[in-house]
Design a protein around this motif. Structure first.
Motif, PDB file in Angstrom:
ATOM      1  N   GLU A  74       1.080  -0.774  -0.092  1.00 14.46           N
ATOM      2  CA  GLU A  74      -0.243  -0.490   0.187  1.00 14.46           C
ATOM      3  C   GLU A  74       1.139   1.316   0.356  1.00 14.46           C
ATOM      4  N   PRO A  75       0.474   2.178  -0.670  1.00 17.18           N
ATOM      5  CA  PRO A  75       1.877   3.712  -1.174  1.00 17.18           C
ATOM      6  C   PRO A  75       1.750   3.456   0.606  1.00 17.18           C
ATOM      7  N   ASP A  76       0.648   4.157   1.391  1.00 16.95           N
ATOM      8  CA  ASP A  76       0.608   5.303   2.760  1.00 16.95           C
ATOM      9  C   ASP A  76       1.652   4.594   3.471  1.00 16.95           C
ATOM     10  N   ALA A  77       1.375   3.161   3.824  1.00 16.82           N
ATOM     11  CA  ALA A  77       2.897   1.699   4.216  1.00 16.82           C
ATOM     12  C   ALA A  77       4.491   2.204   3.843  1.00 16.82           C
ATOM     13  N   ARG A  78       4.125   2.297   2.284  1.00 16.47           N
ATOM     14  CA  ARG A  78       5.988   2.353   1.735  1.00 16.47           C
ATOM     15  C   ARG A  78       6.368   3.742   1.674  1.00 16.47           C
ATOM     16  N   VAL A  79       5.040   4.331   1.496  1.00 12.96           N
ATOM     17  CA  VAL A  79       5.874   6.070   1.996  1.00 12.96           C
ATOM     18  C   VAL A  79       5.890   6.509   3.565  1.00 12.96           C
ATOM     19  N   ALA A  80       5.214   5.946   4.054  1.00 13.11           N
ATOM     20  CA  ALA A  80       5.919   5.815   5.761  1.00 13.11           C
ATOM     21  C   ALA A  80       6.772   5.490   6.298  1.00 13.11           C
ATOM     22  N   ALA A  81       6.959   4.678   5.419  1.00 17.62           N
ATOM     23  CA  ALA A  81       7.986   3.077   5.508  1.00 17.62           C
ATOM     24  C   ALA A  81       9.795   4.760   5.145  1.00 17.62           C
ATOM     25  N   LEU A  82       9.384   4.693   4.435  1.00 10.16           N
ATOM     26  CA  LEU A  82      10.474   5.674   3.701  1.00 10.16           C
ATOM     27  C   LEU A  82      10.545   6.733   4.671  1.00 10.16           C
ATOM     28  N   MET A  83       9.663   7.904   5.073  1.00  9.51           N
ATOM     29  CA  MET A  83       9.644   8.201   5.792  1.00  9.51           C
ATOM     30  C   MET A  83      10.975   8.046   7.390  1.00  9.51           C
ATOM     31  N   ALA A  84      10.347   6.888   7.972  1.00  5.48           N
ATOM     32  CA  ALA A  84      11.100   6.193   8.945  1.00  5.48           C
ATOM     33  C   ALA A  84      12.135   6.281   8.743  1.00  5.48           C
ATOM     34  N   LEU A  85      12.927   5.649   7.804  1.00  2.69           N
ATOM     35  CA  LEU A  85      13.767   5.037   7.402  1.00  2.69           C
ATOM     36  C   LEU A  85      14.314   5.855   7.095  1.00  2.69           C
ATOM     37  N   SER A  86      14.126   7.197   6.006  1.00  3.44           N
ATOM     38  CA  SER A  86      15.225   8.616   6.113  1.00  3.44           C
ATOM     39  C   SER A  86      15.354   9.150   7.510  1.00  3.44           C
ATOM     40  N   GLY A  87      14.318   9.225   8.141  1.00  2.38           N
ATOM     41  CA  GLY A  87      14.376   9.822   9.314  1.00  2.38           C
ATOM     42  C   GLY A  87      15.444   9.139  10.231  1.00  2.38           C
ATOM     43  N   ILE A  88      15.418   8.059  10.772  1.00  2.54           N
ATOM     44  CA  ILE A  88      16.793   7.214  10.780  1.00  2.54           C
ATOM     45  C   ILE A  88      18.066   7.653  11.039  1.00  2.54           C
ATOM     46  N   PHE A  89      18.233   7.665   9.615  1.00  6.68           N
ATOM     47  CA  PHE A  89      19.154   8.010   8.781  1.00  6.68           C
ATOM     48  C   PHE A  89      19.546   9.175   9.385  1.00  6.68           C
ATOM     49  N   LEU A  90      18.514  10.234   8.718  1.00  6.37           N
ATOM     50  CA  LEU A  90      19.470  11.802   8.547  1.00  6.37           C
ATOM     51  C   LEU A  90      19.526  12.296  10.099  1.00  6.37           C
ATOM     52  N   THR A  91      19.278  11.146  11.300  1.00  6.73           N
ATOM     53  CA  THR A  91      19.152  11.664  12.529  1.00  6.73           C
ATOM     54  C   THR A  91      20.343  11.422  13.481  1.00  6.73           C
ATOM     55  N   SER A  92      21.199   9.755  12.922  1.00  7.97           N
ATOM     56  CA  SER A  92      21.693   9.133  12.926  1.00  7.97           C
ATOM     57  C   SER A  92      23.526  10.341  12.452  1.00  7.97           C
ATOM     58  N   ALA A  93      22.841  10.743  11.213  1.00  8.89           N
ATOM     59  CA  ALA A  93      23.835  11.548  10.924  1.00  8.89           C
ATOM     60  C   ALA A  93      24.316  12.715  11.733  1.00  8.89           C
ATOM     61  N   ALA A  94      22.999  12.968  12.375  1.00  8.01           N
ATOM     62  CA  ALA A  94      23.310  14.679  12.765  1.00  8.01           C
ATOM     63  C   ALA A  94      23.846  14.575  14.249  1.00  8.01           C
ATOM     64  N   GLU A  95      24.805  15.479  15.107  1.00  2.68           N
ATOM     65  CA  GLU A  95      25.464  16.083  15.947  1.00  2.68           C
ATOM     66  C   GLU A  95      24.714  15.902  17.168  1.00  2.68           C
ATOM     67  N   LEU A  96      23.753  15.521  17.587  1.00  2.00           N
ATOM     68  CA  LEU A  96      22.881  15.637  18.433  1.00  2.00           C
ATOM     69  C   LEU A  96      22.868  15.738  19.674  1.00  2.00           C
ATOM     70  N   PRO A  97      22.917  15.901  20.780  1.00  2.00           N
ATOM     71  CA  PRO A  97      23.169  15.962  22.539  1.00  2.00           C
ATOM     72  C   PRO A  97      23.378  15.139  23.636  1.00  2.00           C
ATOM     73  N   TYR A  98      22.509  13.628  23.118  1.00  2.00           N
ATOM     74  CA  TYR A  98      22.113  13.170  23.240  1.00  2.00           C
ATOM     75  C   TYR A  98      22.718  11.873  22.979  1.00  2.00           C
ATOM     76  N   ASP A  99      23.053  10.823  24.809  1.00  2.00           N
ATOM     77  CA  ASP A  99      23.813   9.457  24.786  1.00  2.00           C
ATOM     78  C   ASP A  99      22.980   8.402  23.667  1.00  2.00           C
ATOM     79  N   ASP A 100      23.696   7.804  23.370  1.00  2.00           N
ATOM     80  CA  ASP A 100      23.331   6.777  21.885  1.00  2.00           C
ATOM     81  C   ASP A 100      21.670   6.108  22.112  1.00  2.00           C
ATOM     82  N   GLU A 101      21.676   5.631  23.941  1.00  2.00           N
ATOM     83  CA  GLU A 101      20.856   4.617  24.600  1.00  2.00           C
ATOM     84  C   GLU A 101      18.822   5.717  24.533  1.00  2.00           C
ATOM     85  N   THR A 102      19.199   6.908  24.753  1.00  2.00           N
ATOM     86  CA  THR A 102      18.059   8.242  24.407  1.00  2.00           C
ATOM     87  C   THR A 102      18.311   8.948  22.988  1.00  2.00           C
TER      88      THR A 102
END
Length: 184
Positions: free
Chosen positions: A138-166
């Motif tokens: 379903e398009p909704d599920a696939r688009v949401a999955a791409l957004m989730a995957l991209s969000g994790i990818f981008l967030t892990s590349a960012a320099e955020l002030p949180y420890d890995d577990e948080t």
């Protein structure tokens, strides 16, 4: 006094990753890496025939771990696949966050990544999207999955002030909300 060649390959890899992240792939020469480690360019070339091979060697462990994750997800579907893919990709992204930052910051220079000998990299994203979508077409599920995957990818590349577990908990929770997979 010359340094021992013991561990030189590992020191070259560590230096290359650090310098590639700091100065970009294009902005870092083999001579820069050799000088940083305290060896000759010839010594570096003994271990890595060129800069692309050095980059490929840096990315191989992440590729292997991603392939292992895909294998673990292979027989899962629905919510189980989405939850396992989300948590697994968050773990992978945090473990290899410098490599992801390198990829993200140098996308234009690394457009030839499949030519580096890192097999199957292009399929890993599709397989993760499929698992995060719970195997739904379903398009909704696939688009949401791409957004989730991209969000994790981008967030892990960012320099955020949180420890890995948080960071892992927040990324996973946000991705599961995006996927509509909150609750039991």
């Amino acid at each position: 006094m010359a340094r021992s060649s013991s561990g030189l390959r590992e020191r070259l890899l560590a230096s290359a990753l650090r310098l590639f992240v700091q100065h970009g792939y294009r902005g870092t020469s083999l001579a820069d890496i050799a000088a940083d480690v305290g060896c000759s360019k010839a010594s570096l070339l003994y271990h890595f025939s060129n800069k692309k091979m050095l980059l490929a060697e840096l990315l191989l462990p992440a590729s292997w771990e991603a392939s292992k994750l895909i294998a673990r997800l292979e027989h899962l579907d629905g919510r189980a696949a989405a939850v396992a893919a989300t948590g697994g990709f968050a773990d992978l992204s945090l473990r290899f966050r410098r490599e992801i930052k390198l990829l993200f910051d140098n996308l234009g220079d690394l457009a030839s990544l499949p030519e580096l000998g890192v097999e199957g990299v292009e399929d890993i994203g599709e397989q993760l999207i499929d698992a995060m979508a719970g195997r739904s077409a379903e398009p909704d599920a696939r688009v949401a999955a791409l957004m989730a995957l991209s969000g994790i990818f981008l967030t892990s590349a960012a320099e955020l002030p949180y420890d890995d577990e948080t960071l892992r908990e927040a990324m996973t929770a946000a991705a599961l909300r995006t996927l509509g997979r909150t609750g039991a």
